[in-house]
Enzyme design. Structure first.
Site, PDB file in Angstrom:
ATOM      1  N   GLN A 208       2.343  14.598 -11.004  1.00  0.00           N
ATOM      2  CA  GLN A 208       3.404  13.600 -11.214  1.00  0.00           C
ATOM      3  C   GLN A 208       4.558  13.891 -10.261  1.00  0.00           C
ATOM      4  O   GLN A 208       5.174  14.952 -10.325  1.00  0.00           O
ATOM      5  CB  GLN A 208       3.908  13.608 -12.665  1.00  0.00           C
ATOM      6  CG  GLN A 208       4.958  12.520 -12.892  1.00  0.00           C
ATOM      7  CD  GLN A 208       5.493  12.457 -14.331  1.00  0.00           C
ATOM      8  OE1 GLN A 208       5.111  13.264 -15.180  1.00  0.00           O
ATOM      9  NE2 GLN A 208       6.368  11.504 -14.588  1.00  0.00           N
TER      10      GLN A 208
ATOM     11  N   HIS B 131       4.932   6.205 -15.448  1.00  0.00           N
ATOM     12  CA  HIS B 131       4.305   5.073 -14.769  1.00  0.00           C
ATOM     13  C   HIS B 131       2.807   5.143 -14.976  1.00  0.00           C
ATOM     14  O   HIS B 131       2.193   6.199 -14.859  1.00  0.00           O
ATOM     15  CB  HIS B 131       4.653   5.047 -13.276  1.00  0.00           C
ATOM     16  CG  HIS B 131       4.518   6.365 -12.587  1.00  0.00           C
ATOM     17  ND1 HIS B 131       5.470   7.370 -12.686  1.00  0.00           N
ATOM     18  CD2 HIS B 131       3.535   6.868 -11.804  1.00  0.00           C
ATOM     19  CE1 HIS B 131       5.078   8.414 -11.977  1.00  0.00           C
ATOM     20  NE2 HIS B 131       3.894   8.141 -11.446  1.00  0.00           N
ATOM     21  N   LEU B 132       2.261   3.992 -15.274  1.00  0.00           N
ATOM     22  CA  LEU B 132       0.815   3.865 -15.473  1.00  0.00           C
ATOM     23  C   LEU B 132       0.222   3.337 -14.173  1.00  0.00           C
ATOM     24  O   LEU B 132       0.585   2.256 -13.717  1.00  0.00           O
ATOM     25  CB  LEU B 132       0.577   2.877 -16.629  1.00  0.00           C
ATOM     26  CG  LEU B 132      -0.857   2.568 -17.030  1.00  0.00           C
ATOM     27  CD1 LEU B 132      -1.579   3.828 -17.513  1.00  0.00           C
ATOM     28  CD2 LEU B 132      -0.869   1.508 -18.146  1.00  0.00           C
ATOM     29  N   HIS B 133      -0.671   4.149 -13.562  1.00  0.00           N
ATOM     30  CA  HIS B 133      -1.350   3.691 -12.346  1.00  0.00           C
ATOM     31  C   HIS B 133      -2.504   2.782 -12.744  1.00  0.00           C
ATOM     32  O   HIS B 133      -3.301   3.136 -13.626  1.00  0.00           O
ATOM     33  CB  HIS B 133      -1.971   4.868 -11.579  1.00  0.00           C
ATOM     34  CG  HIS B 133      -0.996   5.825 -10.981  1.00  0.00           C
ATOM     35  ND1 HIS B 133      -0.663   5.830  -9.643  1.00  0.00           N
ATOM     36  CD2 HIS B 133      -0.299   6.852 -11.527  1.00  0.00           C
ATOM     37  CE1 HIS B 133       0.193   6.808  -9.387  1.00  0.00           C
ATOM     38  NE2 HIS B 133       0.427   7.446 -10.525  1.00  0.00           N
TER      39      HIS B 133
HETATM   40  P1  5GP Z   1       2.740  10.117  -9.395  1.00  0.00           P
HETATM   41  O1  5GP Z   1       2.195  11.061  -8.386  1.00  0.00           O
HETATM   42  O2  5GP Z   1       4.146  10.472  -9.825  1.00  0.00           O
HETATM   43  O3  5GP Z   1       1.828   9.877 -10.557  1.00  0.00           O
HETATM   44  O4  5GP Z   1       2.814   8.712  -8.668  1.00  0.00           O
HETATM   45  C1  5GP Z   1       3.948   8.238  -8.034  1.00  0.00           C
HETATM   46  C2  5GP Z   1       3.510   7.066  -7.189  1.00  0.00           C
HETATM   47  O5  5GP Z   1       4.657   6.339  -6.816  1.00  0.00           O
HETATM   48  C3  5GP Z   1       2.792   7.477  -5.911  1.00  0.00           C
HETATM   49  O6  5GP Z   1       1.498   6.900  -5.891  1.00  0.00           O
HETATM   50  C4  5GP Z   1       3.697   6.934  -4.809  1.00  0.00           C
HETATM   51  O7  5GP Z   1       2.971   6.423  -3.713  1.00  0.00           O
HETATM   52  C5  5GP Z   1       4.487   5.858  -5.518  1.00  0.00           C
HETATM   53  N1  5GP Z   1       5.827   5.643  -5.014  1.00  0.00           N
HETATM   54  C6  5GP Z   1       6.786   6.593  -4.778  1.00  0.00           C
HETATM   55  N2  5GP Z   1       7.915   6.028  -4.362  1.00  0.00           N
HETATM   56  C7  5GP Z   1       7.691   4.673  -4.346  1.00  0.00           C
HETATM   57  C8  5GP Z   1       8.501   3.555  -3.993  1.00  0.00           C
HETATM   58  O8  5GP Z   1       9.665   3.682  -3.629  1.00  0.00           O
HETATM   59  N3  5GP Z   1       7.935   2.335  -4.087  1.00  0.00           N
HETATM   60  C9  5GP Z   1       6.650   2.162  -4.502  1.00  0.00           C
HETATM   61  N4  5GP Z   1       6.181   0.901  -4.561  1.00  0.00           N
HETATM   62  N5  5GP Z   1       5.853   3.190  -4.842  1.00  0.00           N
HETATM   63  C10 5GP Z   1       6.364   4.432  -4.754  1.00  0.00           C
END
Ligand code: 5GP
Ligand code: ZN
Length: 145
Positions: free
Chosen positions: A125, A131-133
């Site tokens: 994370q 956030h839900l992907h």
């Molecule tokens: P995590 O690794 O926290 O589960 O996922 C965070 C996600 O947010 C990543 O896939 C990354 O590409 C996306 N992300 C980070 N910053 C931004 C942003 O400013 N805009 C968008 N649309 N996605 C973002």
């Protein structure tokens, strides 16, 4: 609503200038001004939004890992699954139901898609706003890497 939005923004600026942003966040987070996803939800950072509800927003991931890669977030600032309370049960359900709607809209509901909630460091994370992907448009392996 416009006037309320202007008032909220001015209040944020005032609290920030007085270094009281943490107090603002502690109020339940109408908006946590330094959080990137709070800013996306509030329209302060541009994003390719594909769903906007009263409590939930969805937008395309900036670094997609599949032909369709969407992030579904609550407007409320919650850091991770670990920070969810009983009061958030309906909100989590709305995130999942938004994912279902988006999957249908993107045409991946029948072929299949993956929903992921990375939680904390070991899971990768990177953004501390839950956030839900939603990943779709290709085949996914199991177990995940
Ligand atoms: P995590 O690794 O926290 O589960 O996922 C965070 C996600 O947010 C990543 O896939 C990354 O590409 C996306 N992300 C980070 N910053 C931004 C942003 O400013 N805009 C968008 N649309 N996605 C973002
Ligand atoms: Zn946030």
């Amino acid at each position: 609503m416009l006037y309320i939005g202007i008032f909220v923004t001015q209040l944020e600026v005032l609290l920030e200038s007085l270094s009281l942003a943490p107090i603002w966040a502690a109020t339940g987070g109408l908006c946590m001004s330094e959080c990137i996803f709070c800013r996306v939800a509030a329209g302060k950072i541009p994003a390719d939004k594909i769903f906007e509800g009263k409590e939930v927003v969805a937008f395309r991931d900036i670094n997609p890992q599949a032909p369709h890669h969407v992030l579904i977030i609550p407007r409320k600032h919650i850091e991770s699954v670990n920070d969810l309370g009983e009061d958030d049960a309906a909100l989590v359900a709305k995130m999942v139901l938004a994912a279902k709607e988006i999957a249908a809209k993107l045409g991946v509901a029948q072929s299949g898609y993956r929903l992921v909630l990375n939680t904390n460091r070991a899971a990768g994370q990177a953004v501390p706003h839950i956030h839900l992907h939603l990943l779709g448009g290709r085949n996914f392996s199991w177990p995940p890497g």
